[in-house]
Write an enzyme that holds these catalytic residues in place. Structure first.
Site, PDB file in Angstrom:
ATOM      1  N   ASP A 123     -24.751  66.471  39.774  1.00 16.11           N
ATOM      2  CA  ASP A 123     -24.122  65.505  40.223  1.00 16.11           C
ATOM      3  C   ASP A 123     -24.027  65.689  41.842  1.00 16.11           C
ATOM      4  OD1 ASP A 123     -21.375  64.090  41.275  1.00 16.11           O
ATOM      5  OD2 ASP A 123     -21.272  63.759  39.034  1.00 16.11           O
ATOM      6  N   GLU A 125     -19.660  67.959  44.643  1.00 13.66           N
ATOM      7  CA  GLU A 125     -19.663  69.450  44.951  1.00 13.66           C
ATOM      8  C   GLU A 125     -18.160  69.886  44.298  1.00 13.66           C
ATOM      9  OE1 GLU A 125     -19.225  72.973  48.117  1.00 13.66           O
ATOM     10  OE2 GLU A 125     -18.836  71.224  48.947  1.00 13.66           O
ATOM     11  N   SER A 166     -24.455  52.103  29.916  1.00 12.67           N
ATOM     12  CA  SER A 166     -24.292  50.763  30.561  1.00 12.67           C
ATOM     13  C   SER A 166     -23.085  50.572  30.529  1.00 12.67           C
ATOM     14  CB  SER A 166     -25.216  50.083  29.870  1.00 12.67           C
ATOM     15  OG  SER A 166     -25.362  48.720  30.496  1.00 12.67           O
ATOM     16  N   LYS A 184     -20.200  44.847  31.065  1.00 18.19           N
ATOM     17  CA  LYS A 184     -20.256  43.691  32.254  1.00 18.19           C
ATOM     18  C   LYS A 184     -21.683  43.463  32.541  1.00 18.19           C
ATOM     19  CE  LYS A 184     -15.967  45.557  34.209  1.00 18.19           C
ATOM     20  NZ  LYS A 184     -15.717  46.395  32.948  1.00 18.19           N
ATOM     21  N   ASN A 194     -13.983  49.040  28.657  1.00 21.47           N
ATOM     22  CA  ASN A 194     -13.166  49.778  29.778  1.00 21.47           C
ATOM     23  C   ASN A 194     -12.792  51.188  29.153  1.00 21.47           C
ATOM     24  OD1 ASN A 194     -13.246  47.100  30.749  1.00 21.47           O
ATOM     25  ND2 ASN A 194     -11.600  47.651  32.018  1.00 21.47           N
ATOM     26  N   LEU A 197     -10.147  54.293  29.017  1.00 20.81           N
ATOM     27  CA  LEU A 197      -8.764  54.482  29.475  1.00 20.81           C
ATOM     28  C   LEU A 197      -8.746  55.849  30.037  1.00 20.81           C
ATOM     29  CD1 LEU A 197      -6.712  53.227  26.378  1.00 20.81           C
ATOM     30  CD2 LEU A 197      -6.777  52.286  28.395  1.00 20.81           C
ATOM     31  N   GLY A 198      -8.289  55.867  31.310  1.00 20.32           N
ATOM     32  CA  GLY A 198      -8.111  57.122  32.010  1.00 20.32           C
ATOM     33  C   GLY A 198      -9.190  57.659  32.863  1.00 20.32           C
TER      34      GLY A 198
END
Length: 561
Positions: free
Chosen positions: A234, A237, A327, A330, A367, A369-370
């Site tokens: 990622d 940091e 993916s 949308k 979607n 949640l959270g």
């Protein structure tokens, strides 16, 4: 003879009287006392035990409590509350909507009535807490119960769902607050754990976007199956640092390598693949915020399209066996730049599948949640501030899933994929965003439109009213998992055309040519319908740059040729 027998009878009679005279008269007194003392002693013992229990009863104020649900979970909860005094709950009775259970009694606790009578019993007995013990309740059923509890002005909590009860039958310890995930009323997804373990155990796994909400949950799920090593990649940091600490604490025997870098650089991805030689790659790194990407279209292209190409190309070059891309729904008939770039990324993977031994699959989410950027934290902030809660449109609907569900789908998908498929979880019926907002208000112990206003603001740039799960040219294929569907397109793609198209898109991005970008994506994805705000940007650019570069016709080599 007669005199002789009479003599014997008299002798026996005298002997019996003699024996009777030898029994002390005090035995009759002792017998009477024993008959009196035994029942009295039993009562005194019972009272002593009761007093001892009362003495051991925890000090403090006990809470008059009702249990909602007289099924197996409800009865087990009543028994636990009565036995476990540390929970400090005084069960007054049960509530159940099944008329057949009316007036039934369990352990001396009666079913008082249905949910509509809740307010009456709360007022009559001073009830302070409602424990919801219906693990199988659907979302609408739970919302109704929350509304009844809110109207009655009492605290409410619930026992967990059936999936959680499998691992621990101690209901008292599992009582918790109602979570927004409970409102989905979703059954737990059962995975083929042995198959997943067989595919992951002892292999090196790489997760891009590992510090995000989805990527970090994928790391947690993967770690359960004993990989040889797990690489979390990622650009962020601080959250990656926190993930490393979590992995070290929760999975001390697993090798976890945090790697900082950007998927924008092909050389970085190649170095990573060469060094660790992962067998499995979960590609979760992406920009996902729809309105934000409408304003930063080239950032969306750079990350979602070119970044995916860099990760997938490096994976193919260094012998990755399985590649799973996250993916979105949308991507189906997209109206946003985020959806269009994710759809183009799906096409890239399909084109690579033609010439690569790596199995490339994509998983479309609804979607989550959270997750970071989801609507739930925004709604909670607005409720905490006293409202209003802003919803774009009263009829807007979305498919929802929880973060664990999303991660589990990813893990299961690669075990059943052969390459080129797009997987979708059976997400049930879409939910109205407005209903979700109202439910969150109820969870806060408030009443929507009375305590907290629900305000409709109109669609944002790139948004559409309803999301879809598949395209018209994608055919449904059932998989070995009953909750996972696979969409396969019969149309093959040419990798050479993909490279030509990427070259053209990169040139357009370098020029920051918004009009050229929209035209190119429209050519690649015929059902892409750009949003009005983006089209206004195109017109504004054309007005400001009358000599705007026109994309040559021959340059729009499409992925669909």
């Amino acid at each position: 003879m007669r005199n002789s027998s009479r003599t014997c009878e008299h002798a026996h009679t005298r002997s019996a009287h003699a024996e009777l005279r030898t029994i002390p008269r005090s035995i009759y007194i002792f017998d009477w006392m024993l008959c009196c003392l035994l029942p009295l002693g039993a009562r005194l013992t019972a009272r002593l035990v009761a007093n001892t229990r009362e003495a051991n009863r925890p000090e403090g104020k006990w809470t008059p409590t009702l249990v909602y649900g007289a099924g197996a979970a409800g009865l087990a909860l009543v028994q636990e509350l009565m036995q476990n005094k540390t929970l400090m709950s005084e069960v007054v009775g049960l509530i159940d909507d099944d008329p057949r259970k009316a007036d039934l009694s369990f352990k001396g606790k009666r079913v008082l009535g249905n949910g509509e009578t809740l307010g009456t019993w709360v007022e009559r007995h001073g009830i302070k807490k409602l424990l919801i013990a219906i693990p199988s309740a659907t979302g609408p059923q739970l919302v109704r119960i929350l509304k009844l509890a809110t109207d009655a002005k009492i605290e409410y909590k619930m026992v967990p769902g059936l999936g959680e009860l499998v691992y621990d039958t101690d209901l008292g310890k599992q009582i918790r607050d109602v979570a927004v995930e409970d409102l989905l009323g979703r059954k737990p997804v059962h995975l083929d754990l042995e198959l997943i373990r067989e595919r992951i155990h002892g292999r090196v796994v790489l997760v891009t976007g590992a510090a995000g909400s989805i990527g970090s949950e994928i790391c947690r799920q993967v770690a359960r199956f004993g990989p040889q090593a797990l690489i979390g990649f990622d650009a962020a940091e601080t959250p990656l640092f926190h993930l490393e600490r979590e992995m070290a604490k929760t999975f001390p025997n697993m090798v976890f390598h945090p790697e900082i870098g950007s998927i924008h650089r092909l050389d970085t991805m190649q170095r990573l693949m060469k060094h660790y030689r992962p067998a499995i790659v979960y590609h979760a790194a992406a920009y996902k915020h729809v309105p934000m990407m409408e304003r930063h279209v080239f950032a969306a292209v750079e990350t979602n399209l070119f970044g995916t190409w860099n990760v997938a190309r490096a994976a193919s070059d260094y012998g990755v066996e399985d590649f799973v891309m996250i993916s979105t729904d949308k991507a189906v008939r997209p109206t946003s730049m985020m959806g269009a770039t994710k759809r183009a990324a799906e096409l890239l993977l399909r084109s690579l599948q033609v010439e690569s031994d790596t199995k490339f699959v994509a998983v479309r989410f609804g979607n989550v949640l959270g997750s970071n950027g989801s609507v739930i934290p925004i709604f909670k902030e607005q409720i905490a501030a006293g409202g209003p809660v802003t919803v774009t449109h009263p009829e807007m609907r979305r498919y929802f899933m929880t973060i664990p569900e999303a991660a589990q789908l990813v893990l299961q998908a690669f075990t059943i994929g052969n390459g080129g498929e797009i997987f979708v979880l059976d997400m049930g019926q879409p939910m109205k965003i407005a209903d979700l907002a109202k439910s969150l208000v109820l969870l806060s112990g408030l009443q929507p439109d009375r305590d907290i206003e629900i305000k409709f603001t109109g669609l944002r740039p790139g948004e559409k009213m309803f999301e879809e799960l598949n395209l018209e040219d994608e055919r449904l294929v059932h998989t070995s998992h009953p909750k996972i569907r696979s969409y396969v397109s019969d149309q093959n793609l040419d990798a050479a055309h993909v490279r030509a198209s990427l070259t053209q898109l990169r040139q357009i991005a370098e020029r920051e040519d918004v009009a050229g970008l929209v035209l190119m994506l429209k050519d690649l994805i015929p059902d892409y319908n750009p949003g009005s705000e983006l089209l206004k940007s195109v017109l504004a650019q054309k007005t400001n740059h009358s000599s705007m570069t026109i994309v040559p016709k021959h340059a729009t080599a499409t992925l669909l040729n």
